[in-house]
Design a protein around this motif. Structure first.
Motif, PDB file in Angstrom:
ATOM      1  N   ALA A  23       0.827  -1.209   0.000  1.00  0.00           N
ATOM      2  CA  ALA A  23       0.000   0.000   0.000  1.00  0.00           C
ATOM      3  C   ALA A  23       0.860   1.256   0.000  1.00  0.00           C
ATOM      4  O   ALA A  23       0.549   2.243  -0.679  1.00  0.00           O
ATOM      5  N   ASP A  24       1.962   1.245   0.766  1.00  0.00           N
ATOM      6  CA  ASP A  24       2.867   2.397   0.804  1.00  0.00           C
ATOM      7  C   ASP A  24       3.510   2.620  -0.551  1.00  0.00           C
ATOM      8  O   ASP A  24       3.677   3.759  -1.000  1.00  0.00           O
ATOM      9  N   LEU A  25       3.840   1.535  -1.225  1.00  0.00           N
ATOM     10  CA  LEU A  25       4.457   1.620  -2.551  1.00  0.00           C
ATOM     11  C   LEU A  25       3.487   2.209  -3.562  1.00  0.00           C
ATOM     12  O   LEU A  25       3.844   3.091  -4.359  1.00  0.00           O
ATOM     13  N   VAL A  26       2.250   1.736  -3.530  1.00  0.00           N
ATOM     14  CA  VAL A  26       1.226   2.249  -4.443  1.00  0.00           C
ATOM     15  C   VAL A  26       0.925   3.711  -4.146  1.00  0.00           C
ATOM     16  O   VAL A  26       0.785   4.530  -5.060  1.00  0.00           O
ATOM     17  N   LYS A  27       0.870   4.050  -2.875  1.00  0.00           N
ATOM     18  CA  LYS A  27       0.569   5.416  -2.453  1.00  0.00           C
ATOM     19  C   LYS A  27       1.612   6.405  -2.944  1.00  0.00           C
ATOM     20  O   LYS A  27       1.292   7.552  -3.295  1.00  0.00           O
ATOM     21  N   THR A  28       2.856   5.970  -3.015  1.00  0.00           N
ATOM     22  CA  THR A  28       3.952   6.844  -3.420  1.00  0.00           C
ATOM     23  C   THR A  28       3.761   7.378  -4.830  1.00  0.00           C
ATOM     24  O   THR A  28       4.074   8.543  -5.117  1.00  0.00           O
ATOM     25  N   TYR A  29       3.242   6.547  -5.721  1.00  0.00           N
ATOM     26  CA  TYR A  29       3.128   6.938  -7.131  1.00  0.00           C
ATOM     27  C   TYR A  29       1.686   7.105  -7.587  1.00  0.00           C
ATOM     28  O   TYR A  29       1.429   7.319  -8.769  1.00  0.00           O
ATOM     29  N   ARG A  30       0.745   7.010  -6.662  1.00  0.00           N
ATOM     30  CA  ARG A  30      -0.657   7.177  -7.020  1.00  0.00           C
ATOM     31  C   ARG A  30      -0.929   8.630  -7.426  1.00  0.00           C
ATOM     32  O   ARG A  30      -0.430   9.565  -6.814  1.00  0.00           O
ATOM     33  N   GLY A  31      -1.732   8.802  -8.462  1.00  0.00           N
ATOM     34  CA  GLY A  31      -2.130  10.137  -8.878  1.00  0.00           C
ATOM     35  C   GLY A  31      -1.208  10.767  -9.904  1.00  0.00           C
ATOM     36  O   GLY A  31      -1.572  11.763 -10.540  1.00  0.00           O
ATOM     37  N   ALA A  32      -0.017  10.209 -10.092  1.00  0.00           N
ATOM     38  CA  ALA A  32       0.912  10.741 -11.097  1.00  0.00           C
ATOM     39  C   ALA A  32       0.576  10.147 -12.456  1.00  0.00           C
ATOM     40  O   ALA A  32       0.279   8.957 -12.572  1.00  0.00           O
ATOM     41  N   ALA A  33       0.613  10.978 -13.484  1.00  0.00           N
ATOM     42  CA  ALA A  33       0.247  10.524 -14.817  1.00  0.00           C
ATOM     43  C   ALA A  33       1.153   9.391 -15.302  1.00  0.00           C
ATOM     44  O   ALA A  33       0.691   8.449 -15.943  1.00  0.00           O
ATOM     45  N   LEU A  34       2.434   9.462 -14.967  1.00  0.00           N
ATOM     46  CA  LEU A  34       3.377   8.434 -15.404  1.00  0.00           C
ATOM     47  C   LEU A  34       3.489   7.287 -14.413  1.00  0.00           C
ATOM     48  O   LEU A  34       4.163   6.302 -14.680  1.00  0.00           O
ATOM     49  N   GLY A  35       2.844   7.445 -13.262  1.00  0.00           N
ATOM     50  CA  GLY A  35       2.796   6.363 -12.280  1.00  0.00           C
ATOM     51  C   GLY A  35       4.155   5.817 -11.896  1.00  0.00           C
ATOM     52  O   GLY A  35       5.054   6.552 -11.496  1.00  0.00           O
ATOM     53  N   TRP A  36       4.315   4.492 -12.069  1.00  0.00           N
ATOM     54  CA  TRP A  36       5.524   3.805 -11.644  1.00  0.00           C
ATOM     55  C   TRP A  36       6.763   4.257 -12.405  1.00  0.00           C
ATOM     56  O   TRP A  36       7.891   4.008 -11.960  1.00  0.00           O
ATOM     57  N   ALA A  37       6.573   4.876 -13.547  1.00  0.00           N
ATOM     58  CA  ALA A  37       7.732   5.325 -14.332  1.00  0.00           C
ATOM     59  C   ALA A  37       8.599   6.292 -13.535  1.00  0.00           C
ATOM     60  O   ALA A  37       9.806   6.392 -13.753  1.00  0.00           O
ATOM     61  N   TRP A  38       7.974   7.006 -12.587  1.00  0.00           N
ATOM     62  CA  TRP A  38       8.734   7.960 -11.780  1.00  0.00           C
ATOM     63  C   TRP A  38       9.767   7.278 -10.904  1.00  0.00           C
ATOM     64  O   TRP A  38      10.751   7.899 -10.478  1.00  0.00           O
ATOM     65  N   ALA A  39       9.569   6.003 -10.619  1.00  0.00           N
ATOM     66  CA  ALA A  39      10.550   5.254  -9.828  1.00  0.00           C
ATOM     67  C   ALA A  39      11.884   5.152 -10.554  1.00  0.00           C
ATOM     68  O   ALA A  39      12.935   4.967  -9.935  1.00  0.00           O
ATOM     69  N   ILE A  40      11.843   5.285 -11.888  1.00  0.00           N
ATOM     70  CA  ILE A  40      13.053   5.231 -12.706  1.00  0.00           C
ATOM     71  C   ILE A  40      13.452   6.618 -13.201  1.00  0.00           C
ATOM     72  O   ILE A  40      14.641   6.961 -13.236  1.00  0.00           O
ATOM     73  N   ILE A  41      12.447   7.444 -13.559  1.00  0.00           N
ATOM     74  CA  ILE A  41      12.737   8.764 -14.122  1.00  0.00           C
ATOM     75  C   ILE A  41      13.479   9.654 -13.138  1.00  0.00           C
ATOM     76  O   ILE A  41      14.503  10.269 -13.473  1.00  0.00           O
ATOM     77  N   LYS A  42      12.993   9.728 -11.922  1.00  0.00           N
ATOM     78  CA  LYS A  42      13.618  10.610 -10.924  1.00  0.00           C
ATOM     79  C   LYS A  42      15.072  10.241 -10.651  1.00  0.00           C
ATOM     80  O   LYS A  42      15.954  11.107 -10.696  1.00  0.00           O
ATOM     81  N   PRO A  43      15.383   8.961 -10.372  1.00  0.00           N
ATOM     82  CA  PRO A  43      16.795   8.595 -10.180  1.00  0.00           C
ATOM     83  C   PRO A  43      17.638   8.843 -11.423  1.00  0.00           C
ATOM     84  O   PRO A  43      18.801   9.255 -11.314  1.00  0.00           O
ATOM     85  N   ALA A  44      17.050   8.587 -12.606  1.00  0.00           N
ATOM     86  CA  ALA A  44      17.800   8.774 -13.846  1.00  0.00           C
ATOM     87  C   ALA A  44      18.201  10.236 -14.038  1.00  0.00           C
ATOM     88  O   ALA A  44      19.330  10.540 -14.446  1.00  0.00           O
ATOM     89  N   VAL A  45      17.287  11.157 -13.744  1.00  0.00           N
ATOM     90  CA  VAL A  45      17.584  12.586 -13.862  1.00  0.00           C
ATOM     91  C   VAL A  45      18.687  12.979 -12.878  1.00  0.00           C
ATOM     92  O   VAL A  45      19.623  13.711 -13.226  1.00  0.00           O
TER      93      VAL A  45
END
Length: 268
Positions: A23-45
């Protein structure tokens, strides 16, 4: 014994801990248009910015230990993402999930654990990507990669314990949480994440740096991918890490014993 009680709580509430981690994992990226992609995009930037600043802007050495600087960088920076999340986010876990304590009587000691599991899942995914990048760039895994689960386990245990200790103190005083957040930048720059601590010429300073648990863990991940060194080849460093972990565990037990009954009243 407090430690036995904490372990029993984790066993008894094992399924709930895993569900809350999800639930904590889902909550972290809930509501973002790219969803789980942010788990990779943010570190990559973040990695790109560090690489550009040091490799292009400051013209750091193009290779470290015979590997491209970019590979050396990601081998250390990616574990730091989990560490920094636990240093800052871990400190706020009990306050963030205060309703579990005040309304549901959920064991306080288990709250940091499911948050740590949630962050660790992302860490595992990112480290898998790091290994794939090494392969693509012509540096396939060696037998030294077999010890990576060992370093992952040490990191998970240490920062889960840290999260419980710091969140207990932070729940009693926000000043402690603010202090930790203020210190994260210092920990980052002093832990050899963007520079190689092995190059320090001053012996006592190098030994002092290696007492830092973050430095030990970051170096450990690089030992798996770049330095090709087994953990038992550096017994003193492992001993320092073990001693600090035990001291932190004892402090956590003390804090839990003193504060666990007061926390529900403070958080109401």
């Amino acid at each position: 014994m407090i430690l036995v009680e904490i372990i029993k709580d984790h066993i008894t509430y094992g399924q709930q801990i895993l569900k809350l981690a999800k639930a904590d994992l889902v909550k972290t990226y809930r509501g973002a248009a790219l969803g789980w992609a942010w788990a990779i995009i943010k570190p990559a930037v973040t990695i790109f910015v560090y690489w550009f600043a040091f490799a292009i802007g400051l013209r750091a050495a193009s290779t470290v230990s015979g590997f491209p600087y970019f590979l050396w960088l990601i081998a250390g920076v990616v574990p730091w993402f989990y560490i920094s999340d636990m240093l800052t986010g871990g400190t706020d876990t009990i306050r963030r999930y205060s309703y579990l304590v005040t309304k549901m009587k959920f064991p306080v000691a288990t709250i940091p654990s499911f948050v740590s599991i949630s962050k660790f899942i992302i860490h595992f995914i990112l480290m898998t990507i790091v290994i794939l990048i090494f392969i693509i760039m012509g540096y396939p895994p060696t037998i030294y990669l077999l010890q990576m689960p060992f370093y992952m386990l040490l990191m998970f245990l240490f920062f889960t314990i840290w999260s419980l200790f710091s969140s207990l103190l932070s729940s009693m005083s926000k000043d402690f949480g603010n202090l930790v957040k203020a210190m994260v930048t210092a920990v980052f720059w002093l832990s050899g994440i963007l520079w190689n601590p092995e190059t320090i010429a001053i012996g006592w300073l190098k030994k002092l740096l290696m007492i830092n648990p973050v430095t030990y863990l970051i170096t450990g991940f690089r030992n798996c991918l770049i330095n090709h060194t087994w953990f038992w080849e550096q017994p003193k460093r492992l001993l320092y890490f073990a001693v600090i972990t035990v001291v932190l565990l004892l402090l956590t037990i003390w804090a839990y014993k003193k504060l666990r009954k007061e926390i529900p009243d403070v958080l109401i």
